[in-house]
Design a protein around this motif. Structure first.
Motif, PDB file in Angstrom:
ATOM      1  N   ASN A 460       5.004 -49.131 -26.800  1.00 28.91           N
ATOM      2  CA  ASN A 460       4.591 -49.531 -28.154  1.00 28.91           C
ATOM      3  C   ASN A 460       3.348 -50.403 -28.196  1.00 28.91           C
ATOM      4  O   ASN A 460       2.720 -50.519 -29.247  1.00 28.91           O
ATOM      5  CB  ASN A 460       5.738 -50.282 -28.829  1.00 28.91           C
ATOM      6  N   ARG A 461       3.014 -51.060 -27.074  1.00 35.97           N
ATOM      7  CA  ARG A 461       1.930 -52.061 -27.016  1.00 35.97           C
ATOM      8  C   ARG A 461       2.132 -53.125 -28.093  1.00 35.97           C
ATOM      9  O   ARG A 461       1.201 -53.638 -28.696  1.00 35.97           O
ATOM     10  CB  ARG A 461       0.547 -51.403 -27.137  1.00 35.97           C
ATOM     11  N   VAL A 471      -0.893 -53.201 -33.111  1.00 38.20           N
ATOM     12  CA  VAL A 471      -0.742 -52.543 -31.820  1.00 38.20           C
ATOM     13  C   VAL A 471      -1.928 -52.936 -30.944  1.00 38.20           C
ATOM     14  O   VAL A 471      -3.087 -52.843 -31.365  1.00 38.20           O
ATOM     15  CB  VAL A 471      -0.685 -51.008 -31.985  1.00 38.20           C
ATOM     16  N   PRO A 474      -4.003 -49.251 -28.785  1.00 38.63           N
ATOM     17  CA  PRO A 474      -3.003 -48.172 -28.820  1.00 38.63           C
ATOM     18  C   PRO A 474      -3.312 -47.011 -27.887  1.00 38.63           C
ATOM     19  O   PRO A 474      -2.394 -46.309 -27.454  1.00 38.63           O
ATOM     20  CB  PRO A 474      -3.003 -47.729 -30.289  1.00 38.63           C
ATOM     21  N   GLU A 475      -4.591 -46.801 -27.566  1.00 36.41           N
ATOM     22  CA  GLU A 475      -4.942 -45.702 -26.672  1.00 36.41           C
ATOM     23  C   GLU A 475      -4.438 -45.919 -25.255  1.00 36.41           C
ATOM     24  O   GLU A 475      -4.454 -44.998 -24.427  1.00 36.41           O
ATOM     25  CB  GLU A 475      -6.456 -45.491 -26.664  1.00 36.41           C
ATOM     26  N   ARG A 477      -1.275 -46.836 -24.582  1.00 40.09           N
ATOM     27  CA  ARG A 477       0.180 -46.686 -24.542  1.00 40.09           C
ATOM     28  C   ARG A 477       0.594 -45.624 -23.527  1.00 40.09           C
ATOM     29  O   ARG A 477      -0.138 -44.664 -23.283  1.00 40.09           O
ATOM     30  CB  ARG A 477       0.712 -46.307 -25.926  1.00 40.09           C
TER      31      ARG A 477
END
Length: 545
Positions: A460-461, A471, A474-475, A477
């Motif tokens: 989920n970061r 987040v 997010p890239e 994750r």
């Protein structure tokens, strides 16, 4: 046909085996898995078979931790605990309460305070003086790279405005040079050396206390990232050796012998001898730990360009390389030639590059010997270095819990890295896409040893309790299967356990049962899962109440 001693049925069973990722039944005979499949496995049930009906609960390979300090963590469970709060008044209340409860202790020791609780990450000795004026106080911060002490501790250590900083650390000071009560990195040893030494019995008790906790979290094995005396902390090796001899060590433990950074290659023969001494039962020490840099929050992580100040201007400080990078290549090459795995602490992008350079030099000189060198922490990785992990065979040893927005990240890290470098932090997804092998650990007692919480953040970061929806990159994750693999197959690979980490016939029956199938639940609910049972070699070592 030999009947099973233990059989799990009515899955799901997540095997971690690419050839068959899901099953519903698994059989164990002795300490090994004898069958994985579906209803046909029930043919192995005999009169002495214990049958565990999973009824929808998830069976996984046992978790492993690729970077932990278990003995120290277990000992700290008995000290003044400052974790779980950010309140300064609460810290002081706990210190006073602990001191009152232990009137015979000559020193008050503990850990867990957070940098973000104080302006600039720097508490003051006078706060501690207000609650414990008559005895020395020594409190490690949450990341264990700095300590908060009171005036009595400074006095006993002989530290004043004329005391020089050690080469591998820093004494924080008031404007007139008087120590404030915060000691960074190697400076912690100036006071820690005076703290009464723990006894061998204390260390063994700490190990067994830690083992109970780790088994309750589904952990069946780990790599202790520091076997040796460091900054006033005694060597925990004797605790492992004692437990391995008397059979109380139920986990599988790999140890990393401490590289004394003020010495050179002359220490290698001693490490070779120590490796032989520490091989017994479920404990062995085939690795050497080299701490190449510090941490970003106190500006000791080694960076390829300078840190920024509070105004966004470049400073003259790019952090510390504790081992000369040219010498590092020769040291790692010689260690590799002796079949040592090298376990690097490499947090800043310069330290990461220096460690990769050293691994590359070892490969060039010695060929590929099967030594599983790995770089732990990897907070900042320069994009140019991402493909080098796969190219030189360096494993990425990640601590997922740190890859989230929280005050220490947002207030004490990102502003001083700047936007470009801040976007290079904890690049789990990029490392995986570049072909790196991922292993995961906690660095406990720096952060929680709970693998489920770590898996939650890797996917989920975001921290499990986060409510703001932000987040972190997010890239980067990971998908759930990859995050679990890092805590199972990846960590087992780092720890040299090729017959663990996946559920296939012939492998060790190191297993964990969760209370739910996390693969069918929303990703934001991963952290709600709980461990019900943990097995090592088919033997139950933890059962939830």
């Amino acid at each position: 046909m030999t009947k099973a001693d233990l059989l799990f049925t009515h899955g799901p069973v997540h095997t971690g085996d690419p050839a068959r990722t899901r099953a519903t039944s698994l059989a164990v005979t002795g300490e090994r898995i004898t069958a994985v499949g579906h209803d046909e496995v029930r043919e192995l049930v005999g009169p002495g078979t214990e049958v565990v009906d999973l009824t929808g609960r998830l069976l996984l390979p046992g978790f492993q931790d690729a970077h932990i300090h278990a003995v120290h963590g277990g000992q700290e469970l008995a000290d003044c605990d400052l974790t779980g709060t950010l309140g300064v008044e609460e810290y002081l209340r706990r210190v006073r309460e602990y001191a009152d409860a232990h009137p015979d202790r000559p020193w008050i020791t503990g850990s867990g305070w957070s940098l973000e609780s104080f302006e600039g990450g720097l508490p003051d000795r006078r706060l501690l003086d207000s609650v414990v004026p008559d005895r020395p106080v020594y409190l490690l911060n949450r990341d264990h790279h700095g300590a908060w002490v009171n005036s009595r501790a400074l006095e006993l250590a002989g530290l004043d405005r004329n005391s020089p900083d050690p080469a591998d650390g820093r004494i924080e000071r008031d404007a007139d040079g008087t120590p404030t009560g915060v000691l960074q990195e190697g400076a912690t040893g100036l006071v820690a050396r005076l703290v009464p030494a723990q006894t061998a019995a204390d260390r063994l008790a700490g190990l067994l206390r830690a083992q109970r906790l780790l088994h309750s979290l589904g952990i069946t094995g780990w790599q202790d990232a520091l076997l040796g005396a460091f900054n006033g902390q005694p060597d925990p090796s004797d605790a492992y050796l004692t437990a391995a001899r008397d059979g109380s060590l139920t986990a599988r433990v790999t140890g990393a012998l401490w590289w004394e950074r003020d010495r050179g290659a002359e220490q290698i023969p001693g490490l070779v001898a120590h490796r032989e001494e520490l091989t017994r039962g479920r404990f062995r020490a085939p690795a050497v730990k080299i701490m190449q840099d510090g941490i970003a929050e106190n500006f000791t992580a080694a960076m390829t360009s300078p840190y920024f100040d509070g105004c966004g201007c470049a400073t003259g400080n790019s952090g510390l390389s504790f081992v000369d990078p040219v010498a590092l290549r020769s040291y790692v090459t010689e260690l590799d030639a002796h079949d040592f795995q090298v376990h690097f602490h490499a947090l800043g992008d310069r330290a990461v590059r220096e460690a990769l350079d050293a691994v590359e030099a070892a490969r060039a000189a010695n060929g590929w010997r099967g030594t599983r060198h790995h770089l732990a922490h990897l907070q900042v990785v320069h994009p140019d270095d991402l493909p080098r992990f796969a190219r030189v065979g360096a494993i990425a040893n990640i601590q997922p819990l740190w890859a989230a927005h929280e005050p220490q990240m947002d207030e004490l890290t990102i502003p001083f890295l700047g936007p470009e470098r801040a976007a290079w932090q904890y690049p789990f997804g990029a490392l995986q896409r570049a072909g790196a092998t991922l292993a995961a650990g906690s660095d406990w007692p720096v952060s929680s040893p709970d693998p489920i919480a770590g898996i939650h953040v890797a996917v989920n970061r975001m921290e499990p309790e986060a409510t703001d929806g932000r987040v972190f990159l997010p890239e980067q994750r990971l998908d759930l299967a990859s995050a679990i693999a890092a805590y199972t197959a990846g960590a087992a690979h780092v720890n040299g356990l090729d017959d663990a980490g996946t559920l296939r016939a012939g492998n060790l029956a190191d297993l964990v049962v969760l209370d739910r199938d996390v693969f069918t639940a929303p990703a934001e609910e991963i952290a709600r899962a709980r461990v019900l049972r943990t097995y090592v070699g088919g033997t139950l070592v933890h059962a939830a109440d």
